[in-house]
Design an enzyme around this catalytic site. Structure first.
Site, PDB file in Angstrom:
ATOM      1  N   ASP A 281       0.871  -1.177   0.000  1.00 55.02           N
ATOM      2  CA  ASP A 281       0.000   0.000   0.000  1.00 55.02           C
ATOM      3  C   ASP A 281       0.906   1.224   0.000  1.00 55.02           C
ATOM      4  OD1 ASP A 281      -2.253   1.784   0.401  1.00 55.02           O
ATOM      5  OD2 ASP A 281      -3.351   0.102   1.240  1.00 55.02           O
ATOM      6  N   HIS A 315       0.907   2.009  -3.386  1.00 59.82           N
ATOM      7  CA  HIS A 315      -0.193   2.766  -3.980  1.00 59.82           C
ATOM      8  C   HIS A 315       0.192   4.222  -4.188  1.00 59.82           C
ATOM      9  CE1 HIS A 315      -3.552  -0.234  -2.612  1.00 59.82           C
ATOM     10  NE2 HIS A 315      -2.627  -0.790  -3.369  1.00 59.82           N
TER      11      HIS A 315
END
Length: 463
Positions: A281, A315
């Protein structure tokens, strides 16, 4: 006293002029000079002296490590040594004036026996206050603490342990698994919205709110240095309301769900330098509480410096949000490199009318990007549009500057999604930047005073 007062006046003056672009990076220098640093007595004790046993997966060294830390702290502080070898353990709680040093060649491996992480402790989970599964390494209200050394801390999370609890088949969840084990998040979201008392928001293993690898709650003066951190159940490093925090020369490698690298939340005076991130992430995600919980505390994150870091998968490289209701000011990102087909965005601000808050004075310079799949800069004020919440708190993003950022491949150079009232995003400057291999150029809606100065996209100057 007079010298300290002078410093405050100088900092305030720089804050006043920062919107014009003058002295922004001088402010970063002052912020760094104000960060308090750890200091420990030279006294060193080994966990072996308290009964630790090496290279034995059947033996938990939890009690030995705890005894060494308690002994060291109560004696006035010093170094607790994890020597060369493999050491299996349950949760570790840090105490004031202790440097837990994982030696080169040492590996601290955390059990995946979930019951070992009970009872729950006070923390935040995705920006919401609760009592949750004990983080693998935890401190609450401690001062002058460190994790150092060239060893490895391995949370041992995998599709078989911890990660499957997010309910995604990609990470090991299968039809027929106990549905209660993915019920905690919607319950906590409901508690946050109704402002259920925090002492009644208690989650055990059945809630499946996976614990952080390192969680520092209301601490002060913290150093994490030189380590390799692997395979976290959830966020890797999560300081909450923790000031004077330094993360230096740390390698973070955790590709599981929600494996954010470092998430300073409601923190002031933070330095992250010479680190490497390869995460499932966001690499770095700055936060200040979610919705009502963030507004109740009203503690912004402030004064964060990120420099000389390397970001691979994630991300976002450096992200603000989404749990940012307390607001944020003064980010300085300098001389970083980012490159991976799995890196989605370079600089990202994500928030919504559920969150509210003011995000301002974001400064990025001298960043080299190989590939990112979506955008070099993304600002999104309509993040998670289906979230159940009261949408009465419009956020504001202002004074964002990118200077000398280069990129070789992305879908967008700049991608801004503001609100219908364009004043919610304002004073965005992109200058001296070169973005090549861009598929769709620039997309800006709901923003004003977006300025491009000497910006080139695919070889053409943007006017």
């Amino acid at each position: 006293m007079r010298a300290h007062f002078s410093t405050v006046i100088t900092l305030s003056s720089l804050l006043l002029v920062s919107c014009s672009g003058t002295n922004k990076w001088e402010l970063a220098t002052i912020i760094e000079s104000e960060i308090k640093t750890t200091s420990f007595p030279a006294d060193t004790i080994s966990i072996v002296d308290f009964g630790a046993r090496e290279n034995d997966p059947s033996f938990m060294n939890t009690n030995a490590i705890s005894a060494a830390i308690i002994n060291c702290s109560s004696a006035g502080g010093g170094v607790v040594l994890i020597p060369t070898g493999s050491w299996y353990t349950g949760p570790v709680t840090l105490l004031s004036n202790v440097n837990l040093h994982i030696a080169e060649g040492a590996e601290l491996l955390f059990t995946t026996d979930y019951v070992q992480y009970l009872p729950p402790v006070l923390t935040r989970w995705e920006g919401m206050d609760c009592y949750n599964i004990h983080p693998l390494i935890y401190a609450n209200g401690e001062t002058n603490i460190a994790l150092t050394g060239k060893g490895i801390i391995d949370g041992q999370a995998s599709n078989e342990s911890w990660w499957w609890m997010n309910g995604n088949p990609r990470y090991g969840w299968k039809e027929g698994m106990n549905s209660q084990l993915i019920s905690g998040r919607p319950a906590l979201l409901s508690y946050e919205q109704t402002q259920k008392p925090v002492e009644e928001r208690v989650f055990g293993i059945e809630g499946a709110l996976r614990p952080q690898l390192i969680n520092l709650y209301k601490c002060n003066t913290v150093l994490i240095e030189d380590l390799t951190l692997k395979n976290s159940p959830f966020w890797v490093i999560h300081p909450v309301m923790t000031d004077n925090f330094i993360l230096r020369r740390v390698t973070i490698d955790s590709k599981g769900p929600n494996s954010d690298g470092c998430d300073p939340e409601s923190c002031n005076h933070v330095l992250i330098e010479n680190c490497s991130f390869n995460t499932g992430d966001d690499c770095i995600a700055i936060k200040s509480g979610r919705n009502n919980d963030g507004r109740r505390w009203a503690i912004p994150s402030r004064n964060i410096i990120v420099r000389n870091c390397r970001m691979a998968a994630g991300h976002g490289g450096v992200v603000i949000g989404s749990e940012i209701s307390g607001g944020f000011s003064n980010l300085f990102v300098d001389s970083c490199e980012m490159d991976s087909p799995e890196l989605l965005r370079v600089i990202r601000i994500k928030t919504s009318e559920c969150r509210g808050g003011v995000i301002e004075n974001i400064n990025v310079r001298n960043v080299k990007v190989g590939r990112c799949s979506e955008a070099v800069l993304k600002i999104n004020l309509k993040y998670e549009p289906d979230e159940p919440c009261a949408r009465d708190f419009p956020p504001f993003v202002r004074n964002v500057t990118l200077d000398n950022v280069t990129s070789n491949e992305s879908k967008y150079g700049i991608y801004i999604v503001g609100l219908d009232a364009s004043e919610n995003v304002s004073d965005i400057t992109v200058k001296n930047c070169v973005f090549n291999g861009v598929e769709q150029g620039i997309s800006v809606t709901g923003a004003r005073k977006v300025k491009f100065k000497n910006l080139f996209i695919n070889g053409k100057k943007v006017k």
